[in-house]
Design a protein around this motif. Structure first.
Motif, PDB file in Angstrom:
ATOM      1  N   MET A  34       0.836  -1.205   0.000  1.00  0.00           N
ATOM      2  CA  MET A  34       0.000   0.000   0.000  1.00  0.00           C
ATOM      3  C   MET A  34       0.872   1.257   0.000  1.00  0.00           C
ATOM      4  O   MET A  34       2.074   1.194   0.246  1.00  0.00           O
ATOM      5  CB  MET A  34      -0.955   0.007   1.187  1.00  0.00           C
ATOM      6  CG  MET A  34      -0.311   0.121   2.534  1.00  0.00           C
ATOM      7  SD  MET A  34      -1.529   0.056   3.823  1.00  0.00           S
ATOM      8  CE  MET A  34      -1.184   1.551   4.667  1.00  0.00           C
ATOM      9  N   ALA A  35       0.280   2.387  -0.297  1.00  0.00           N
ATOM     10  CA  ALA A  35       1.029   3.653  -0.397  1.00  0.00           C
ATOM     11  C   ALA A  35       1.191   4.270   0.984  1.00  0.00           C
ATOM     12  O   ALA A  35       0.541   5.259   1.334  1.00  0.00           O
ATOM     13  CB  ALA A  35       0.302   4.606  -1.328  1.00  0.00           C
ATOM     14  N   TRP A  36       2.081   3.706   1.781  1.00  0.00           N
ATOM     15  CA  TRP A  36       2.246   4.192   3.146  1.00  0.00           C
ATOM     16  C   TRP A  36       3.419   5.151   3.279  1.00  0.00           C
ATOM     17  O   TRP A  36       3.538   5.842   4.285  1.00  0.00           O
ATOM     18  CB  TRP A  36       2.421   3.024   4.109  1.00  0.00           C
ATOM     19  CG  TRP A  36       3.590   2.136   3.826  1.00  0.00           C
ATOM     20  CD1 TRP A  36       3.673   1.157   2.887  1.00  0.00           C
ATOM     21  CD2 TRP A  36       4.852   2.151   4.481  1.00  0.00           C
ATOM     22  NE1 TRP A  36       4.891   0.555   2.915  1.00  0.00           N
ATOM     23  CE2 TRP A  36       5.650   1.146   3.884  1.00  0.00           C
ATOM     24  CE3 TRP A  36       5.399   2.916   5.505  1.00  0.00           C
ATOM     25  CZ2 TRP A  36       6.948   0.887   4.283  1.00  0.00           C
ATOM     26  CZ3 TRP A  36       6.690   2.650   5.908  1.00  0.00           C
ATOM     27  CH2 TRP A  36       7.449   1.646   5.296  1.00  0.00           C
ATOM     28  N   LEU A  37       4.296   5.224   2.289  1.00  0.00           N
ATOM     29  CA  LEU A  37       5.456   6.107   2.380  1.00  0.00           C
ATOM     30  C   LEU A  37       5.092   7.582   2.226  1.00  0.00           C
ATOM     31  O   LEU A  37       5.828   8.454   2.685  1.00  0.00           O
ATOM     32  CB  LEU A  37       6.495   5.722   1.327  1.00  0.00           C
ATOM     33  CG  LEU A  37       7.192   4.394   1.576  1.00  0.00           C
ATOM     34  CD1 LEU A  37       8.067   4.028   0.398  1.00  0.00           C
ATOM     35  CD2 LEU A  37       7.997   4.450   2.849  1.00  0.00           C
ATOM     36  N   SER A  38       3.974   7.879   1.593  1.00  0.00           N
ATOM     37  CA  SER A  38       3.592   9.274   1.362  1.00  0.00           C
ATOM     38  C   SER A  38       2.680   9.813   2.459  1.00  0.00           C
ATOM     39  O   SER A  38       2.089  10.874   2.292  1.00  0.00           O
ATOM     40  CB  SER A  38       2.900   9.397   0.003  1.00  0.00           C
ATOM     41  OG  SER A  38       1.734   8.596  -0.006  1.00  0.00           O
ATOM     42  N   ASN A  39       2.565   9.121   3.574  1.00  0.00           N
ATOM     43  CA  ASN A  39       1.698   9.565   4.670  1.00  0.00           C
ATOM     44  C   ASN A  39       2.512  10.170   5.811  1.00  0.00           C
ATOM     45  O   ASN A  39       3.723  10.297   5.731  1.00  0.00           O
ATOM     46  CB  ASN A  39       0.857   8.383   5.171  1.00  0.00           C
ATOM     47  CG  ASN A  39      -0.221   8.010   4.186  1.00  0.00           C
ATOM     48  OD1 ASN A  39      -0.944   8.859   3.691  1.00  0.00           O
ATOM     49  ND2 ASN A  39      -0.315   6.736   3.876  1.00  0.00           N
ATOM     50  N   PHE A  43       1.609   7.633  10.953  1.00  0.00           N
ATOM     51  CA  PHE A  43       1.007   6.553  10.175  1.00  0.00           C
ATOM     52  C   PHE A  43       2.078   5.555   9.729  1.00  0.00           C
ATOM     53  O   PHE A  43       1.869   4.338   9.776  1.00  0.00           O
ATOM     54  CB  PHE A  43       0.275   7.128   8.956  1.00  0.00           C
ATOM     55  CG  PHE A  43      -0.437   6.097   8.138  1.00  0.00           C
ATOM     56  CD1 PHE A  43      -1.651   5.582   8.553  1.00  0.00           C
ATOM     57  CD2 PHE A  43       0.117   5.638   6.949  1.00  0.00           C
ATOM     58  CE1 PHE A  43      -2.301   4.626   7.804  1.00  0.00           C
ATOM     59  CE2 PHE A  43      -0.526   4.689   6.192  1.00  0.00           C
ATOM     60  CZ  PHE A  43      -1.744   4.180   6.619  1.00  0.00           C
ATOM     61  N   LYS A  44       3.240   6.061   9.316  1.00  0.00           N
ATOM     62  CA  LYS A  44       4.338   5.190   8.904  1.00  0.00           C
ATOM     63  C   LYS A  44       4.782   4.283  10.059  1.00  0.00           C
ATOM     64  O   LYS A  44       5.027   3.092   9.875  1.00  0.00           O
ATOM     65  CB  LYS A  44       5.527   6.010   8.423  1.00  0.00           C
ATOM     66  CG  LYS A  44       5.326   6.702   7.109  1.00  0.00           C
ATOM     67  CD  LYS A  44       6.579   7.507   6.782  1.00  0.00           C
ATOM     68  CE  LYS A  44       6.377   8.400   5.590  1.00  0.00           C
ATOM     69  NZ  LYS A  44       7.575   9.202   5.291  1.00  0.00           N
ATOM     70  N   LYS A  45       4.867   4.882  11.241  1.00  0.00           N
ATOM     71  CA  LYS A  45       5.279   4.117  12.417  1.00  0.00           C
ATOM     72  C   LYS A  45       4.263   3.016  12.723  1.00  0.00           C
ATOM     73  O   LYS A  45       4.637   1.877  13.017  1.00  0.00           O
ATOM     74  CB  LYS A  45       5.419   5.062  13.613  1.00  0.00           C
ATOM     75  CG  LYS A  45       5.861   4.387  14.879  1.00  0.00           C
ATOM     76  CD  LYS A  45       5.968   5.391  16.009  1.00  0.00           C
ATOM     77  CE  LYS A  45       6.287   4.695  17.301  1.00  0.00           C
ATOM     78  NZ  LYS A  45       6.299   5.619  18.430  1.00  0.00           N
ATOM     79  N   ASN A  46       2.978   3.346  12.627  1.00  0.00           N
ATOM     80  CA  ASN A  46       1.934   2.355  12.886  1.00  0.00           C
ATOM     81  C   ASN A  46       1.955   1.226  11.856  1.00  0.00           C
ATOM     82  O   ASN A  46       1.776   0.059  12.198  1.00  0.00           O
ATOM     83  CB  ASN A  46       0.559   3.020  12.915  1.00  0.00           C
ATOM     84  CG  ASN A  46       0.359   3.878  14.146  1.00  0.00           C
ATOM     85  OD1 ASN A  46       0.993   3.654  15.177  1.00  0.00           O
ATOM     86  ND2 ASN A  46      -0.500   4.862  14.046  1.00  0.00           N
ATOM     87  N   VAL A  47       2.181   1.582  10.593  1.00  0.00           N
ATOM     88  CA  VAL A  47       2.242   0.557   9.548  1.00  0.00           C
ATOM     89  C   VAL A  47       3.458  -0.341   9.748  1.00  0.00           C
ATOM     90  O   VAL A  47       3.372  -1.563   9.580  1.00  0.00           O
ATOM     91  CB  VAL A  47       2.229   1.203   8.141  1.00  0.00           C
ATOM     92  CG1 VAL A  47       2.544   0.185   7.065  1.00  0.00           C
ATOM     93  CG2 VAL A  47       0.889   1.852   7.863  1.00  0.00           C
ATOM     94  N   LEU A  48       4.597   0.231  10.122  1.00  0.00           N
ATOM     95  CA  LEU A  48       5.789  -0.581  10.372  1.00  0.00           C
ATOM     96  C   LEU A  48       5.583  -1.531  11.550  1.00  0.00           C
ATOM     97  O   LEU A  48       6.036  -2.680  11.523  1.00  0.00           O
ATOM     98  CB  LEU A  48       6.999   0.318  10.612  1.00  0.00           C
ATOM     99  CG  LEU A  48       7.575   0.983   9.366  1.00  0.00           C
ATOM    100  CD1 LEU A  48       8.671   1.971   9.749  1.00  0.00           C
ATOM    101  CD2 LEU A  48       8.114  -0.061   8.417  1.00  0.00           C
ATOM    102  N   GLN A  49       4.888  -1.064  12.589  1.00  0.00           N
ATOM    103  CA  GLN A  49       4.584  -1.941  13.716  1.00  0.00           C
ATOM    104  C   GLN A  49       3.650  -3.066  13.294  1.00  0.00           C
ATOM    105  O   GLN A  49       3.824  -4.218  13.691  1.00  0.00           O
ATOM    106  CB  GLN A  49       3.967  -1.144  14.857  1.00  0.00           C
ATOM    107  CG  GLN A  49       4.951  -0.292  15.604  1.00  0.00           C
ATOM    108  CD  GLN A  49       4.297   0.544  16.695  1.00  0.00           C
ATOM    109  OE1 GLN A  49       3.071   0.684  16.741  1.00  0.00           O
ATOM    110  NE2 GLN A  49       5.114   1.096  17.568  1.00  0.00           N
TER     111      GLN A  49
END
Length: 97
Positions: A34-39, A43-49
């Motif tokens: 998903m496009a999580w790098l542009s957030n 949000f990036k921290k939550n997606v990485l977790q």
């Protein structure tokens, strides 16, 4: 009759356990694509977790001892048939004193 219904119930649980394991196994790849790098950084921290947690798929277990999936169901089915044939063989023999 009891054995058949018990095995049917176990099959339903095994099927659900297999679906849970399959769906959570592909979660890591879905999160990465998903496009999580542009957030935002939060949000990036939550997606990485979430991606770190998704590396190990969830499993449905019976009493936290045995995984409930098709492999366990096949083992139970094989063991119950073996016990049935063993007990049937013992019951059909005539015992002479």
């Amino acid at each position: 009759m009891y054995l058949i219904f018990g095995l049917m119930e176990l099959f339903v649980y095994s099927w659900c356990g297999h679906i849970i394991q399959d769906q959570t196994g592909s979660l890591h790849g879905s999160l990465y694509e998903m496009a999580w790098l542009s957030n935002s950084p939060k949000f990036k921290k939550n997606v990485l977790q979430a991606m770190t947690r998704a590396l190990r798929p969830c499993r449905l277990t019976a009493g936290k001892f045995y995984p409930v999936d098709f492999k366990t169901f096949a083992g139970v089915l094989k063991m119950s048939y073996s016990m049935f044939t063993f007990l049937y063989g013992i019951g059909s023999q005539k015992i002479v004193f």
